[in-house]
Design an enzyme around this catalytic site. Sequence first.
Site, PDB file in Angstrom:
ATOM      1  N   CYS A  14       0.840  -1.200   0.000  1.00 28.44           N
ATOM      2  CA  CYS A  14       0.000   0.000   0.000  1.00 28.44           C
ATOM      3  C   CYS A  14       0.879   1.255   0.000  1.00 28.44           C
ATOM      4  O   CYS A  14       1.523   1.550  -0.995  1.00 28.44           O
ATOM      5  CB  CYS A  14      -0.974  -0.042   1.170  1.00 28.44           C
ATOM      6  SG  CYS A  14      -2.371   1.104   1.003  1.00 28.44           S
ATOM      7  N   HIS A  52      -3.507  -5.216  -0.017  1.00 32.76           N
ATOM      8  CA  HIS A  52      -3.077  -5.765   1.275  1.00 32.76           C
ATOM      9  C   HIS A  52      -3.145  -7.293   1.230  1.00 32.76           C
ATOM     10  O   HIS A  52      -4.134  -7.896   1.673  1.00 32.76           O
ATOM     11  CB  HIS A  52      -3.960  -5.232   2.404  1.00 32.76           C
ATOM     12  CG  HIS A  52      -3.721  -3.800   2.728  1.00 32.76           C
ATOM     13  ND1 HIS A  52      -2.793  -3.391   3.663  1.00 32.76           N
ATOM     14  CD2 HIS A  52      -4.269  -2.663   2.223  1.00 32.76           C
ATOM     15  CE1 HIS A  52      -2.786  -2.065   3.738  1.00 32.76           C
ATOM     16  NE2 HIS A  52      -3.670  -1.603   2.867  1.00 32.76           N
ATOM     17  N   GLU A  75      -1.762  -9.415   3.056  1.00 29.26           N
ATOM     18  CA  GLU A  75      -1.779 -10.036   4.388  1.00 29.26           C
ATOM     19  C   GLU A  75      -3.184 -10.405   4.837  1.00 29.26           C
ATOM     20  O   GLU A  75      -3.367 -11.295   5.678  1.00 29.26           O
ATOM     21  CB  GLU A  75      -1.125  -9.109   5.418  1.00 29.26           C
ATOM     22  CG  GLU A  75      -1.901  -7.847   5.762  1.00 29.26           C
ATOM     23  CD  GLU A  75      -1.584  -6.652   4.871  1.00 29.26           C
ATOM     24  OE1 GLU A  75      -1.814  -5.517   5.302  1.00 29.26           O
ATOM     25  OE2 GLU A  75      -1.111  -6.878   3.734  1.00 29.26           O
TER      26      GLU A  75
END
Length: 544
Positions: free
Chosen positions: A382, A516, A518
Amino acid sequence: MARFIFITGGVVSSLGKGLMAASLAALLQERGFRVRIRKFDPYLNVDPGTMSPYQHGEVYVTDDGAETDLDLGHYERFSGVPSRRSDNITSGRIYQNIIAKERRGDYLGATVQVIPHVTDAIKDFARDDTDDLDFVLCEIGGTVGDIESLPFIEAIRQLKNDLGRGNVVFVHLTLVPYIAAAGELKTKPTQHSVRDLTSFGIQPDVLVCRTEHPLPDSERSKIALFCNVPKEAVIPALDAKSIYDVPLHYHAEGLDKAVLSAFGLNIETPLDLHRWKEISDRLANPEGEVTIGVVGKYVGLQDAYKSLHEALVHGGIANRVKVNIVWLDAEMFEGNNPEAAEALSSLHAILVPGGFGERGSEGKIAAVKFAREHKVPFFGICLGMQMACIEGARNTAGLKKASSSEFGPSEEPVIGLITEWERDGEREERAADGDLGGTMRLGAYPAVLKAGSQVAEIYNSREITERHRHRYEVNIHYKEPLEKGGLVFSGMSPDGLLPEIVERPDHPWFIGVQFHPELKSKPFDPHPLFSDFVAAALKQSRLV
């Protein structure tokens, strides 16, 4: 019809209701049940999207674009069931909807009250879209006795009557503190917490007792006696070395059996938890270790990067190595700090995560430069990708005044505000002076990967879908000079207007992503970018 498990907490907050809910859901899944987990947050914010990371921790984004509590990340990682907007509700959103209805005249002149209007809204949320499930687990945020949570406690009390007593179970998580000076565990806080809960009309069916020391059989009997629950339903919950050991611990103590028994379901079939045992074994017996530095803005509270931390752990599981995470404040790399280079030199890889605002941005850019020049594996997420593009613009593309319009007026706005984008075939638009809450590019979006690129090889695909949370983006008008400076735009939105991934072919591992990743990583299915990043760190560790 789905059965409901309501999870409350007592004595103190942060006891691990979310992990307990996620673990119980995982155990029920292993028995073949269909489950979903939901979170009731009593705060008056509509969602956590505008809350400080230091107050709330991470904002977890779902595929459908909801900004939710970080506990939903635990739910998804443990159960594998993607969370949705309908899985998280706040008092703020409930009151917002009720007031909007009142203004429209939907209540036909009635006096709008907490009971029945607020409690009915909570009950509707709990029951919504549950027909295809066996169990719905609902975690009530906060602690029993908090003023903010009273409408939720009343609503779940009513639901036991609405749904039938055999279809609702209450699980209460409490603390059994150890008094070192006396050398004793104290059950009185648990007794008082249960007394408070019963004063609101709820008798817990199962008690889960967090404790630092083993709970003697005599203390379990005492808690059962004074709290009016079967002794088998008093479940000790000791601290675990890893959160991925927690389902194994709870099963060993009989949590899933106690909950099923409370429903009148006496299932004696042995549970096969080999998947969880394999994860536990890999974490306990790594074959190596790597050190990865996270250069961030909110490193004072690691919960601000909860999913990131877990995704790195998952990358370690995939590579059978222990990942040592060093949390580094980005501001330490600004100016001529002699400790900065030393801090970075000891790392096997560098990760710059997402964030907002100018503070610490120059430090992140300095960390990117170090990784690029010293050939240290680099992962930008990001804002981290945006900093990688600004660093490249300044130092390899000749755009010395490159910056982001997020930080103020710029002669070379390499990063700019995105005011429109495509979602599901339709254009979404945002104004620069609009509200902050819920106005970003949120949720899952597709991207097309460049043939032959490093990321296409990592994903083993040309098309991907990842979750986003941002309102600034790499300015497409700077694509050509940035590519001349060595950056390759290896992932783009399907319409070719929004850069999603950049990489450097002349570097061992240098990747920046606007999304993102994750948020989609799981212990049994580590995200490929994190698995490959940890593998690159492991390779780097053998060079230094």
